[in-house]
Design an enzyme around this catalytic site. Structure first.
Site, PDB file in Angstrom:
ATOM      1  N   GLU A   1      -2.636  -2.419   8.019  1.00  0.00           N
ATOM      2  CA  GLU A   1      -3.050  -3.158   7.082  1.00  0.00           C
ATOM      3  C   GLU A   1      -2.835  -4.509   6.888  1.00  0.00           C
ATOM      4  O   GLU A   1      -2.855  -4.962   5.783  1.00  0.00           O
ATOM      5  CB  GLU A   1      -3.057  -1.958   5.965  1.00  0.00           C
ATOM      6  CG  GLU A   1      -3.482  -0.522   5.919  1.00  0.00           C
ATOM      7  CD  GLU A   1      -3.427   0.415   4.913  1.00  0.00           C
ATOM      8  OE1 GLU A   1      -2.914  -0.297   3.794  1.00  0.00           O
ATOM      9  OE2 GLU A   1      -3.586   1.460   5.043  1.00  0.00           O
TER      10      GLU A   1
ATOM     11  N   HIS B   1      -3.921  -2.506  -0.439  1.00  0.00           N
ATOM     12  CA  HIS B   1      -4.082  -1.711   0.877  1.00  0.00           C
ATOM     13  C   HIS B   1      -5.613  -2.006   1.551  1.00  0.00           C
ATOM     14  O   HIS B   1      -6.224  -2.831   0.978  1.00  0.00           O
ATOM     15  CB  HIS B   1      -3.639  -0.376   0.604  1.00  0.00           C
ATOM     16  CG  HIS B   1      -2.522   0.176   0.246  1.00  0.00           C
ATOM     17  ND1 HIS B   1      -1.820   1.202   1.134  1.00  0.00           N
ATOM     18  CD2 HIS B   1      -1.785  -0.024  -0.660  1.00  0.00           C
ATOM     19  CE1 HIS B   1      -0.527   1.126   0.842  1.00  0.00           C
ATOM     20  NE2 HIS B   1      -0.528   0.472  -0.424  1.00  0.00           N
TER      21      HIS B   1
ATOM     22  N   HIS C   1       1.448  -0.536   4.742  1.00  0.00           N
ATOM     23  CA  HIS C   1       1.058   0.048   6.078  1.00  0.00           C
ATOM     24  C   HIS C   1       0.811  -0.884   7.029  1.00  0.00           C
ATOM     25  O   HIS C   1       0.135  -1.726   6.829  1.00  0.00           O
ATOM     26  CB  HIS C   1      -0.344   0.818   5.685  1.00  0.00           C
ATOM     27  CG  HIS C   1      -0.074   2.275   4.940  1.00  0.00           C
ATOM     28  ND1 HIS C   1      -0.980   2.855   3.945  1.00  0.00           N
ATOM     29  CD2 HIS C   1       1.037   3.031   4.773  1.00  0.00           C
ATOM     30  CE1 HIS C   1      -0.471   3.916   3.316  1.00  0.00           C
ATOM     31  NE2 HIS C   1       0.654   4.024   3.932  1.00  0.00           N
TER      32      HIS C   1
ATOM     33  N   GLU D   1      -7.924  -1.002  -2.245  1.00  0.00           N
ATOM     34  CA  GLU D   1      -8.247  -0.484  -1.039  1.00  0.00           C
ATOM     35  C   GLU D   1      -9.227  -1.420  -0.609  1.00  0.00           C
ATOM     36  O   GLU D   1     -10.547  -1.241  -0.797  1.00  0.00           O
ATOM     37  CB  GLU D   1      -9.028   1.263  -0.971  1.00  0.00           C
ATOM     38  CG  GLU D   1      -7.859   2.039  -1.250  1.00  0.00           C
ATOM     39  CD  GLU D   1      -6.845   2.288   0.012  1.00  0.00           C
ATOM     40  OE1 GLU D   1      -6.751   1.527   0.979  1.00  0.00           O
ATOM     41  OE2 GLU D   1      -5.892   3.046  -0.433  1.00  0.00           O
TER      42      GLU D   1
END
Length: 395
Positions: free
Chosen positions: A165, A306, A162, A365
């Site tokens: 990110e 991420h 992404h 994450e």
């Protein structure tokens, strides 16, 4: 650093001379016969750079060697064109200097050019690594893989699926640099010996899956696609919320793991800054590259970096092996991150990897806040997740 081989030199001798594991020398000079170098061969010495000194009054090679804790013969090797009569004040002498500091400058806005610059530095200092170009993005940016090690266990990691990110690329490159320094210098990370990992693990890292998107977030639109991306972004020139590739397709919704469900329920039905899964799975070049890599290499485990949430996901439709739960428990213990087995999501790289290969896959994450996370979180993220990086290699 490169040296020119003399009659009788061998990689075994260079290993002793520079105190470098011979396997790293072999892997840095794969075209050479380790025990039968030819005079004039250019040999790469990992973990060193050449430094030019100028002799002062009273200097001698033995004195320079003693002051630097190196062998006189290492100086003779690097200065074969000099004779003793040339040794006088002002004479330029080349000395080996061990690389002890980081080559990667990651605590900054980390775009595709920063990545290219750091890859060049890493290859120069650690020539035993492989830098592979897996393919090209929509805008013809190279998508790079770093490959390290000789083992049978195959571990893959990736960052910046992404666009906003991008800090994940910076974190991954810092881990790579610290790992290479430790392997080359016989060091440890968190009291863990690293050279045995090099011998037993084949590491694959794609630090920036989505270079076009990262550059858009950090640098604004490329002139070639300015009108298109501004239109997709509903007329705004603020791209901080952009996750997709340059075509407006979310690369982590591109994989054939119940893709149809995501296609149906995702709100964007056309290219968008985030969440649009495309008109078909694997429609985007970046997603095709990542699928091909996994299919060809058959990795034993995969970790996708991420942001954000300080948690990680490790299951998918009960396709994950029993080993995944053990790894998840250890990752949680080492990082303080929350381990989540299942989330109501499909079509991600982790989902497809687990479904396709029945091997452990994880989506981390990193950090907590609003994407893109600020660089002020870099050190905390690095410290929190370092244990996961290492455990994924040695467990």
């Amino acid at each position: 650093m490169e040296v020119v081989a003399r009659n009788g030199d061998t990689l075994s001798y260079y290993s002793r001379l520079f105190m470098i594991p011979i396997q790293l020398l072999i892997d840095s000079n794969s075209a050479c016969n380790p025990e039968s170098l030819k005079k004039g061969d250019c040999i790469k010495i990992p973990g060193f750079e050449a430094e030019t000194l100028h002799l002062q009054d009273g200097d001698a090679l033995w004195k320079i060697a003693g002051n630097r804790n190196i062998s006189v013969d290492s100086l003779l090797l690097l200065n074969q064109a000099l004779s003793m009569k040339d040794m006088h004040a002002g004479t330029a002498v080349i000395a080996p200097k061990r690389v002890m500091q980081k080559s990667v400058d990651a605590r900054k806005k980390y775009d595709s050019q920063a990545l290219r610059n750091d890859l060049e530095k890493l290859k120069e200092h650690f020539p035993f690594i492989q830098i592979n170009i897996l393919g090209k993005s929509v805008l013809e940016n190279d998508i790079y893989e770093i490959r390290i090690g000789r083992g049978s266990r195959k571990v893959h990691m990736n960052g910046s699926f992404h666009a906003n990110e991008w800090i994940t690329s910076a974190i991954l490159m810092s881990y790579v640099n610290d790992y290479l320094l430790a392997v080359t210098n016989g060091g440890k990370i968190n009291n863990l010996e690293t050279f045995p990992i090099y011998q037993h693990v084949d590491i694959s890292i794609v630090p920036m899956v989505n270079p076009d998107g990262v550059d858009l977030v950090l640098n604004g639109p490329d002139e070639r696609v300015r009108d298109k991306v501004v239109r997709i972004n509903e007329g705004s020139m603020d791209f901080t919320g952009w996750k997709a590739n340059i075509n407006g397709v979310d690369l982590n919704n591109q994989f054939p793991a119940f893709w149809e469900i995501e296609k149906e329920r995702k709100e964007p039905k056309s290219p968008a800054p985030r969440d649009y899964p495309g008109e078909a799975p694997l429609s985007e070049p970046e997603a095709k590259i990542m699928a091909k890599l996994a299919e060809e290499r058959k990795f034993n485990r995969m970790i996708a970096f991420h942001t954000q949430g300080k948690e990680f996901y490790w299951g998918y439709e009960n396709f994950e092996p029993s080993e995944s739960a053990m790894l998840a428990n250890e990752f949680a213990r080492l990082s303080g991150y929350k381990a989540v087995q299942n989330v109501d999501s499909h079509a991600g790289y982790k989902d497809w990897f687990i479904q396709e290969f029945r091997q452990p896959g994880f989506t981390l994450e990193l950090g907590k806040g609003i994407n893109p996370l600020p660089l002020s979180q870099f050190d905390d993220i690095y410290k929190d997740v370092l244990g996961i990086f290492l455990a994924s290699l040695y467990l």
